[in-house]
Design a protein around this motif. Structure first.
Motif, PDB file in Angstrom:
ATOM      1  N   ARG A   1       0.097  -6.006   5.266  1.00 14.94           N
ATOM      2  CA  ARG A   1       0.773  -4.727   5.546  1.00 14.94           C
ATOM      3  C   ARG A   1       0.001  -3.568   4.947  1.00 14.94           C
ATOM      4  NH1 ARG A   1       4.236  -7.510   7.736  1.00 14.94           N
ATOM      5  NH2 ARG A   1       6.050  -7.554   8.232  1.00 14.94           N
ATOM      6  N   ALA A   2      -0.514  -3.775   3.725  1.00 19.30           N
ATOM      7  CA  ALA A   2      -1.309  -2.716   3.090  1.00 19.30           C
ATOM      8  C   ALA A   2      -2.541  -2.400   3.944  1.00 19.30           C
ATOM      9  CB  ALA A   2      -1.733  -3.155   1.696  1.00 19.30           C
ATOM     10  N   ARG A   3      -3.152  -3.460   4.487  1.00 20.16           N
ATOM     11  CA  ARG A   3      -4.376  -3.266   5.285  1.00 20.16           C
ATOM     12  C   ARG A   3      -4.057  -2.378   6.493  1.00 20.16           C
ATOM     13  NH1 ARG A   3      -6.060  -8.313   4.545  1.00 20.16           N
ATOM     14  NH2 ARG A   3      -7.071  -7.674   2.635  1.00 20.16           N
ATOM     15  N   ARG A   4      -2.918  -2.642   7.132  1.00 18.71           N
ATOM     16  CA  ARG A   4      -2.533  -1.813   8.294  1.00 18.71           C
ATOM     17  C   ARG A   4      -2.296  -0.369   7.871  1.00 18.71           C
ATOM     18  NH1 ARG A   4       0.253  -6.200  10.357  1.00 18.71           N
ATOM     19  NH2 ARG A   4       2.360  -5.562   9.789  1.00 18.71           N
ATOM     20  N   ARG A   5      -1.633  -0.222   6.722  1.00 20.44           N
ATOM     21  CA  ARG A   5      -1.278   1.139   6.286  1.00 20.44           C
ATOM     22  C   ARG A   5      -2.545   1.933   5.917  1.00 20.44           C
ATOM     23  NH1 ARG A   5       3.403   0.726   2.633  1.00 20.44           N
ATOM     24  NH2 ARG A   5       4.773   2.147   3.717  1.00 20.44           N
ATOM     25  N   VAL A   6      -3.459   1.310   5.162  1.00 16.31           N
ATOM     26  CA  VAL A   6      -4.629   2.086   4.720  1.00 16.31           C
ATOM     27  C   VAL A   6      -5.638   2.291   5.855  1.00 16.31           C
ATOM     28  CG1 VAL A   6      -4.358   1.342   2.316  1.00 16.31           C
ATOM     29  CG2 VAL A   6      -6.062   0.203   3.770  1.00 16.31           C
ATOM     30  N   SER A   7      -5.496   1.525   6.953  1.00 18.85           N
ATOM     31  CA  SER A   7      -6.431   1.723   8.074  1.00 18.85           C
ATOM     32  C   SER A   7      -6.242   3.118   8.687  1.00 18.85           C
ATOM     33  CB  SER A   7      -6.252   0.636   9.140  1.00 18.85           C
ATOM     34  OG  SER A   7      -5.014   0.842   9.801  1.00 18.85           O
ATOM     35  N   ARG A   8      -5.113   3.760   8.386  1.00 21.88           N
ATOM     36  CA  ARG A   8      -4.865   5.109   8.912  1.00 21.88           C
ATOM     37  C   ARG A   8      -5.412   6.199   7.982  1.00 21.88           C
ATOM     38  NH1 ARG A   8       0.030   2.265  10.305  1.00 21.88           N
ATOM     39  NH2 ARG A   8       1.138   3.097   8.526  1.00 21.88           N
TER      40      ARG A   8
ATOM     41  N   GLY B   1       0.806  -1.229   0.000  1.00 22.03           N
ATOM     42  CA  GLY B   1       0.000   0.000   0.000  1.00 22.03           C
ATOM     43  C   GLY B   1       0.833   1.270   0.000  1.00 22.03           C
ATOM     44  N   ARG B   2       2.110   1.125  -0.383  1.00 24.98           N
ATOM     45  CA  ARG B   2       3.048   2.256  -0.419  1.00 24.98           C
ATOM     46  C   ARG B   2       2.476   3.423  -1.215  1.00 24.98           C
ATOM     47  NH1 ARG B   2       7.021   4.036  -3.829  1.00 24.98           N
ATOM     48  NH2 ARG B   2       6.285   2.594  -5.426  1.00 24.98           N
ATOM     49  N   LEU B   3       1.823   3.122  -2.364  1.00 21.16           N
ATOM     50  CA  LEU B   3       1.243   4.190  -3.193  1.00 21.16           C
ATOM     51  C   LEU B   3      -0.218   4.444  -2.858  1.00 21.16           C
ATOM     52  CD1 LEU B   3       2.792   3.270  -6.662  1.00 21.16           C
ATOM     53  CD2 LEU B   3       3.339   5.255  -5.260  1.00 21.16           C
ATOM     54  N   LEU B   4      -0.953   3.382  -2.524  1.00 21.69           N
ATOM     55  CA  LEU B   4      -2.405   3.542  -2.297  1.00 21.69           C
ATOM     56  C   LEU B   4      -2.687   4.588  -1.225  1.00 21.69           C
ATOM     57  CD1 LEU B   4      -3.861  -0.103  -2.224  1.00 21.69           C
ATOM     58  CD2 LEU B   4      -4.141   1.617  -4.030  1.00 21.69           C
ATOM     59  N   ALA B   5      -1.929   4.536  -0.114  1.00 24.64           N
ATOM     60  CA  ALA B   5      -2.246   5.426   1.016  1.00 24.64           C
ATOM     61  C   ALA B   5      -2.069   6.900   0.640  1.00 24.64           C
ATOM     62  CB  ALA B   5      -1.420   5.040   2.243  1.00 24.64           C
ATOM     63  N   PRO B   6      -0.911   7.308   0.075  1.00 25.52           N
ATOM     64  CA  PRO B   6      -0.798   8.738  -0.267  1.00 25.52           C
ATOM     65  C   PRO B   6      -1.739   9.169  -1.391  1.00 25.52           C
ATOM     66  CG  PRO B   6       1.214   7.539  -0.889  1.00 25.52           C
ATOM     67  CD  PRO B   6       0.370   6.608  -0.070  1.00 25.52           C
ATOM     68  N   ILE B   7      -2.025   8.285  -2.345  1.00 23.41           N
ATOM     69  CA  ILE B   7      -2.963   8.672  -3.415  1.00 23.41           C
ATOM     70  C   ILE B   7      -4.349   8.899  -2.808  1.00 23.41           C
ATOM     71  CG2 ILE B   7      -4.127   7.938  -5.534  1.00 23.41           C
ATOM     72  CD1 ILE B   7      -1.527   6.302  -6.164  1.00 23.41           C
ATOM     73  N   ALA B   8      -4.775   7.969  -1.932  1.00 18.76           N
ATOM     74  CA  ALA B   8      -6.102   8.105  -1.302  1.00 18.76           C
ATOM     75  C   ALA B   8      -6.183   9.418  -0.527  1.00 18.76           C
ATOM     76  CB  ALA B   8      -6.362   6.921  -0.378  1.00 18.76           C
ATOM     77  N   ARG B   9      -5.114   9.741   0.192  1.00 18.57           N
ATOM     78  CA  ARG B   9      -5.137  10.999   0.982  1.00 18.57           C
ATOM     79  C   ARG B   9      -5.277  12.201   0.060  1.00 18.57           C
ATOM     80  NH1 ARG B   9      -1.467   8.277   4.390  1.00 18.57           N
ATOM     81  NH2 ARG B   9      -2.546   7.773   6.339  1.00 18.57           N
ATOM     82  N   SER B  10      -4.669  12.125  -1.129  1.00 22.83           N
ATOM     83  CA  SER B  10      -4.736  13.272  -2.045  1.00 22.83           C
ATOM     84  C   SER B  10      -6.143  13.454  -2.615  1.00 22.83           C
ATOM     85  CB  SER B  10      -3.722  13.110  -3.187  1.00 22.83           C
ATOM     86  OG  SER B  10      -4.212  12.201  -4.163  1.00 22.83           O
ATOM     87  N   TRP B  11      -6.995  12.426  -2.474  1.00 17.32           N
ATOM     88  CA  TRP B  11      -8.362  12.515  -2.995  1.00 17.32           C
ATOM     89  C   TRP B  11      -9.362  13.023  -1.961  1.00 17.32           C
ATOM     90  CZ3 TRP B  11      -9.615   7.468  -6.204  1.00 17.32           C
ATOM     91  CH2 TRP B  11      -8.760   7.424  -7.321  1.00 17.32           C
ATOM     92  N   ILE B  12      -8.893  13.219  -0.740  1.00 20.95           N
ATOM     93  CA  ILE B  12      -9.842  13.609   0.313  1.00 20.95           C
ATOM     94  C   ILE B  12     -10.327  15.022   0.041  1.00 20.95           C
ATOM     95  CG2 ILE B  12     -10.089  14.155   2.771  1.00 20.95           C
ATOM     96  CD1 ILE B  12      -8.021  11.917   3.310  1.00 20.95           C
ATOM     97  N   THR B  13     -11.655  15.156  -0.046  1.00 21.56           N
ATOM     98  CA  THR B  13     -12.231  16.493  -0.185  1.00 21.56           C
ATOM     99  C   THR B  13     -12.977  16.761   1.115  1.00 21.56           C
ATOM    100  OG1 THR B  13     -14.013  15.405  -1.335  1.00 21.56           O
ATOM    101  CG2 THR B  13     -12.458  16.639  -2.689  1.00 21.56           C
ATOM    102  N   VAL B  14     -12.756  17.939   1.680  1.00 20.00           N
ATOM    103  CA  VAL B  14     -13.227  18.212   3.037  1.00 20.00           C
ATOM    104  C   VAL B  14     -14.720  17.922   3.171  1.00 20.00           C
ATOM    105  CG1 VAL B  14     -13.422  19.998   4.828  1.00 20.00           C
ATOM    106  CG2 VAL B  14     -11.450  19.948   3.282  1.00 20.00           C
ATOM    107  N   GLY B  15     -15.050  17.085   4.131  1.00 24.20           N
ATOM    108  CA  GLY B  15     -16.452  16.821   4.483  1.00 24.20           C
ATOM    109  C   GLY B  15     -17.233  16.034   3.452  1.00 24.20           C
ATOM    110  N   ALA B  16     -16.570  15.533   2.392  1.00 22.78           N
ATOM    111  CA  ALA B  16     -17.345  14.836   1.359  1.00 22.78           C
ATOM    112  C   ALA B  16     -16.830  13.421   1.170  1.00 22.78           C
ATOM    113  CB  ALA B  16     -17.242  15.594   0.040  1.00 22.78           C
ATOM    114  N   GLU B  17     -17.737  12.514   0.875  1.00 24.03           N
ATOM    115  CA  GLU B  17     -17.374  11.141   0.518  1.00 24.03           C
ATOM    116  C   GLU B  17     -16.881  11.196  -0.932  1.00 24.03           C
ATOM    117  OE1 GLU B  17     -17.905   6.741   1.232  1.00 24.03           O
ATOM    118  OE2 GLU B  17     -18.639   8.294   2.573  1.00 24.03           O
TER     119      GLU B  17
END
Ligand SMILES: C[S@@+](CC[C@H](N)C(=O)[O-])C[C@H]1O[C@@H](n2cnc3c(N)ncnc32)[C@H](O)[C@@H]1O
Length: 267
Positions: A87-94, A54-70
């Motif tokens: 390991r990916a599961r642990r990383r993306v749980s954050r 999940g080395r890439l998944l976690a930072p990409i997902a964070r970059s998609w966060i729009t405030v207050g919106a799904e």
């Protein structure tokens, strides 16, 4: 006993506890901004093939966060290795729940995704080089083409270094601290099977804690094809080539470039 033929998915289960440790000392985060930027305007869900830890998944997902919106689009990852996925599961749980990537265990040659439902597919950091035959590579490219809707994006990062890697036996390229009181030494042998385009790494991680020593040995095999062959195969399964880059900054590709990046679109 007959030796089993190597498969590109072999070895990763044993490598999993050491992957992030090694990666932090080699590639690091050098490709992250490229993927964040490349996926910024993708419409629809995006799947990373061979998402590993999940080395890439976690930072990409964070970059998609729009405030207050799904987020209306979902990031997903698939990998065959259960220990890498753990390991990916642990990383993306954050990652905040609304943007948290979905993880699937499976093989990239047969994607468990309905046809034409994705807006993007990513094959980062040499994933396609884990497919060791024409048949396996074409099956993966076809699976990606089938999963993508018209105009959907396929992003590929190939590691050209592999095919010109020096051959050696029992070298120590990395040594360091794993955690308090535990040191790690990587002992590595490399061999090229040029006729088949294969590079074979025999790895042994030696974990030392006081007088206790544990050895973790595994083999990783990669296959590297010339860029022209990759592009022809992509076109054959229904992609048009949008861009070919030779660096994560978007410099033009040339045959000596240290990074080979392809952005293709589903016709
Ligand atoms: C080089 S790692 C890349 C991990 C991650 N994409 C990254 O950039 O850090 C390759 C990953 O692909 C997975 N993999 C290799 N062959 C696969 C296959 N046929 N199907 C699914 N996953 C595969 C391995 O288990 C490993 O986690």
């Amino acid at each position: 006993m007959a030796e089993r033929a190597p498969e590109g998915w072999h070895g990763w289960d044993t490598y999993a506890p050491f992957y992030d440790w090694e990666n932090a000392r080699t590639l690091g985060r050098r490709d992250v901004a490229f993927w964040v930027e490349t996926l910024r305007d993708t419409q629809g869900h995006v799947l990373e093939l061979g998402c590993g830890t999940g080395r890439l998944l976690a930072p990409i997902a964070r970059s998609w966060i729009t405030v207050g919106a799904e987020s209306p689009r979902r990031l997903m990852g698939i990998d065959r290795s259960a220990p890498m996925l753990a390991r990916a599961r642990r990383r993306v749980s954050r990652v905040p729940r609304a943007a948290r990537p979905l993880l699937m265990r499976g093989d990239v040659r047969a994607l468990p995704v309905r046809p034409r439902t994705l807006g993007g597919v990513v094959a980062a950091y040499g994933l396609l080089q884990s497919l060791l035959s024409d048949r396996d590579l074409d099956a993966t490219l076809l699976a990606a083409a089938t999963a993508l809707g018209s105009g959907g994006m396929l992003g590929i990062d190939l590691v050209p270094d592999l095919s010109v890697w020096e051959e050696y036996t029992q070298r120590v390229p990395l040594r360091g601290r794993l955690s308090a009181g535990t040191t790690l030494t990587l002992v590595e042998s490399v061999r090229q099977e040029r006729r088949k385009g294969l590079t074979i790494f025999d790895e042994e991680y030696v974990e030392r804690r006081g007088r206790h020593v544990r050895r973790h040995a595994f083999q990783l095999t990669f296959r590297t094809l010339p860029m022209a062959q990759i592009l022809a195969r992509l076109e054959r399964v229904g992609f048009r080539i949008d861009a070919v880059y030779g660096s994560y900054n978007g410099d033009p590709w040339h045959s000596e470039a240290g990074v080979w990046l392809v952005v293709a679109r589903r016709r």
